[in-house]
Design a protein around this motif. Structure first.
Motif, PDB file in Angstrom:
ATOM      1  N   ALA A  53       0.829  -1.217   0.000  1.00 30.29           N
ATOM      2  CA  ALA A  53       0.000   0.000   0.000  1.00 30.29           C
ATOM      3  C   ALA A  53       0.859   1.262   0.000  1.00 30.29           C
ATOM      4  O   ALA A  53       0.509   2.278  -0.588  1.00 30.29           O
ATOM      5  N   LYS A  54       2.002   1.221   0.666  1.00 31.40           N
ATOM      6  CA  LYS A  54       2.876   2.398   0.761  1.00 31.40           C
ATOM      7  C   LYS A  54       3.871   2.488  -0.396  1.00 31.40           C
ATOM      8  O   LYS A  54       4.460   3.544  -0.618  1.00 31.40           O
ATOM      9  N   GLY A  55       4.113   1.364  -1.054  1.00 29.53           N
ATOM     10  CA  GLY A  55       5.225   1.331  -1.999  1.00 29.53           C
ATOM     11  C   GLY A  55       6.535   1.409  -1.252  1.00 29.53           C
ATOM     12  O   GLY A  55       7.488   2.083  -1.666  1.00 29.53           O
ATOM     13  N   PRO A 139       3.723   1.634  10.060  1.00 24.85           N
ATOM     14  CA  PRO A 139       4.538   2.785   9.660  1.00 24.85           C
ATOM     15  C   PRO A 139       3.620   4.006   9.580  1.00 24.85           C
ATOM     16  O   PRO A 139       2.409   3.878   9.750  1.00 24.85           O
ATOM     17  N   SER A 140       4.176   5.164   9.299  1.00 30.11           N
ATOM     18  CA  SER A 140       3.360   6.336   9.024  1.00 30.11           C
ATOM     19  C   SER A 140       2.499   6.048   7.784  1.00 30.11           C
ATOM     20  O   SER A 140       2.936   5.337   6.870  1.00 30.11           O
ATOM     21  N   ALA A 141       1.284   6.626   7.759  1.00 25.90           N
ATOM     22  CA  ALA A 141       0.291   6.226   6.749  1.00 25.90           C
ATOM     23  C   ALA A 141       0.397   7.031   5.448  1.00 25.90           C
ATOM     24  O   ALA A 141      -0.609   7.336   4.827  1.00 25.90           O
ATOM     25  N   ASN A 142       1.617   7.361   5.037  1.00 27.70           N
ATOM     26  CA  ASN A 142       1.848   8.072   3.773  1.00 27.70           C
ATOM     27  C   ASN A 142       2.388   7.111   2.721  1.00 27.70           C
ATOM     28  O   ASN A 142       2.897   6.035   3.056  1.00 27.70           O
ATOM     29  N   LEU A 143       2.286   7.528   1.454  1.00 28.14           N
ATOM     30  CA  LEU A 143       3.016   6.795   0.422  1.00 28.14           C
ATOM     31  C   LEU A 143       4.499   7.000   0.695  1.00 28.14           C
ATOM     32  O   LEU A 143       4.912   8.063   1.162  1.00 28.14           O
ATOM     33  N   PRO A 147       5.766  13.306   2.947  1.00 31.00           N
ATOM     34  CA  PRO A 147       5.699  13.635   4.376  1.00 31.00           C
ATOM     35  C   PRO A 147       4.590  12.838   5.063  1.00 31.00           C
ATOM     36  O   PRO A 147       3.559  12.548   4.457  1.00 31.00           O
ATOM     37  N   SER A 148       4.805  12.490   6.328  1.00 34.35           N
ATOM     38  CA  SER A 148       3.817  11.710   7.082  1.00 34.35           C
ATOM     39  C   SER A 148       2.527  12.516   7.250  1.00 34.35           C
ATOM     40  O   SER A 148       2.573  13.723   7.428  1.00 34.35           O
ATOM     41  N   PRO A 149       1.366  11.839   7.221  1.00 34.59           N
ATOM     42  CA  PRO A 149       0.102  12.558   7.381  1.00 34.59           C
ATOM     43  C   PRO A 149      -0.202  12.880   8.841  1.00 34.59           C
ATOM     44  O   PRO A 149      -0.046  12.033   9.719  1.00 34.59           O
ATOM     45  N   ARG A 235      15.101   8.654   0.491  1.00 30.95           N
ATOM     46  CA  ARG A 235      14.565   9.977   0.260  1.00 30.95           C
ATOM     47  C   ARG A 235      13.263  10.056   1.046  1.00 30.95           C
ATOM     48  O   ARG A 235      12.477   9.128   1.089  1.00 30.95           O
ATOM     49  N   HIS A 236      13.009  11.170   1.702  1.00 34.78           N
ATOM     50  CA  HIS A 236      11.888  11.194   2.628  1.00 34.78           C
ATOM     51  C   HIS A 236      11.343  12.595   2.791  1.00 34.78           C
ATOM     52  O   HIS A 236      12.066  13.568   2.617  1.00 34.78           O
ATOM     53  N   TYR A 237      10.068  12.682   3.139  1.00 32.22           N
ATOM     54  CA  TYR A 237       9.422  13.940   3.520  1.00 32.22           C
ATOM     55  C   TYR A 237       9.424  14.961   2.398  1.00 32.22           C
ATOM     56  O   TYR A 237       9.208  16.142   2.630  1.00 32.22           O
TER      57      TYR A 237
HETATM   58 MG    MG Z   1       7.427   7.024   7.750  1.00 34.16          MG
END
Ligand code: MG
Ligand code: TXA
Length: 344
Positions: A53-55, A139-143, A147-149, A235-237
């Motif tokens: 779901a997150k990739g 995990p955080s519910a973002n792709l 950035p995390s939701p 890579r993040h956020y």
């Molecule tokens: Mg996260």
């Protein structure tokens, strides 16, 4: 898939959420830090759906959420240091990594011999986990990469249609993910990710010993050096538009930002409250009072995510200092900016 969206105050809906998890499904739930994407931590098959779901790359492990510090005995080899942290900060925005007992499924740990445990304080998160009757990998519910939701709208953008249920808990109070501490087998402790439980607070805990800050927290990795937590490598956020952080006194920073706005009207300026008058309305985002880092942390991800919808070409923001929660802000902003700093 049809995603049901429910209120965190709806007890019946939380009971249904428990059923979805026990059936091997996914549920997004609010926590005090950011929203989490939950699955049964004892089922490889259920946890594999989180990665899909997150990739998310399959070598990046997940945090296991429980409701009582003593439950850690079932999943990890604990020691005095863990209980010192539990006493000081749990339930709350801290995650502790310890050696696994092999009970939490392999997919959660992504092949590592350790498990990371967190006991959220958000009442809806706690009720939800209790309804599930098992540990929850989340995990955080973002792709992956975004950035995390921290609010429902952002969760829906990334997860609607991919999960059985989203539980709405309003806006997350902390706004950046939990502090992560690894308890190493040689007796040392390492801060892998700064959060609302600050280094200063960790250093007050007796029995923890001297805590080292991992090099990757401020991006000080040497060429070829591997980070101590797999997630630090990615890579993040990152907002869609490139972000740069400005180092310098307030006057010089505001002058520079004004020049950048004049050059390109699609430039978004992140500033401190009270500074927004210097910029065109609609292309300025106040992040909070200059001396209120907690408020800045709460707002950061929301501002970065909203910039994606505003037709922004580039973003400038002040470089935060590293005291208290500032270290968490600095860590997230450096990564969102791919370490671009402009000295003025
Ligand atoms: Mg996260
Ligand atoms: O506040 C939070 O911690 C949120 C909420 C939902 O609880 N969760 C969260 O999870 O931020 P996630 O997956 O977005 O970030 C977890 C980080 C990743 O960078 C991962 O690499 C690291 O923790 N991690 C998890 N288990 C680990 C382990 N056993 N060893 C090293 N790093 C680990």
């Amino acid at each position: 898939m049809k995603t049901e969206i429910v209120s965190g105050e709806d007890r019946e809906a939380l009971a249904r959420a428990g059923g979805i998890i026990r059936d091997g499904g996914l549920v997004v739930f609010p926590t005090e830090t950011v929203y989490g994407l939950g699955a049964d931590a004892l089922s490889d098959e259920a946890v594999a759906k989180i990665y899909a779901a997150k990739g998310r790359p399959s070598d990046n492990p997940l945090i296991t959420h429980i409701t009582d510090p003593a439950e850690a005995e079932k999943y990890c080899f604990t020691d005095k240091r863990y209980y010192a942290l539990a006493e000081a900060f749990m339930p709350g925005p801290i995650t502790v990594i310890m050696k696994s007992r092999g009970v939490v499924c392999k997919t959660v740990s992504a092949g590592l011999p350790t498990v990371s445990l967190r006991i959220p304080s958000h009442p809806v998160a706690r009720d939800f986990i209790k309804e599930c009757g098992r540990p929850i990998a989340a995990p955080s519910a973002n792709l992956s990469g975004k950035p995390s939701p921290t609010k429902l709208l952002h969760v829906r953008e990334d997860m609607e249609g991919k999960v059985g249920m989203i539980i709405d808990g309003g806006e997350c109070g902390v706004g950046v993910e939990s502090t992560i501490v690894k308890l190493c087998e040689d007796g040392s402790a390492v801060l892998l990710r700064p959060g609302a439980v600050t280094v200063e607070m960790l250093r007050e805990v007796s029995g923890l010993g001297n805590i080292r800050i991992a090099d990757a927290v401020l991006g000080k990795l040497r060429e070829g050096q591997r980070p101590e937590s797999p997630g630090m490598a990615y890579r993040h956020y990152a907002p869609r538009a490139p972000l740069a952080l400005i180092e310098g006194d307030d006057g010089a920073r505001l002058d520079y930002c004004r020049r950048m706005c004049a050059e390109d009207i699609h430039t978004l300026i992140i500033c401190y409250n009270g500074e927004e008058k210097a910029f065109p309305a609609g292309m300025v985002a106040p992040i909070g009072p200059e001396n209120d880092r907690e408020e800045q942390a709460r707002r950061l991800f929301s501002i970065l995510r909203d910039s994606d919808d505003r037709g922004v070409s580039r973003i400038f923001a002040p470089l935060p200092d590293s005291g208290g929660v500032g270290l968490a802000l600095l860590n997230r902003m450096l990564r969102a900016a791919a370490y671009r700093i402009i000295r003025v």
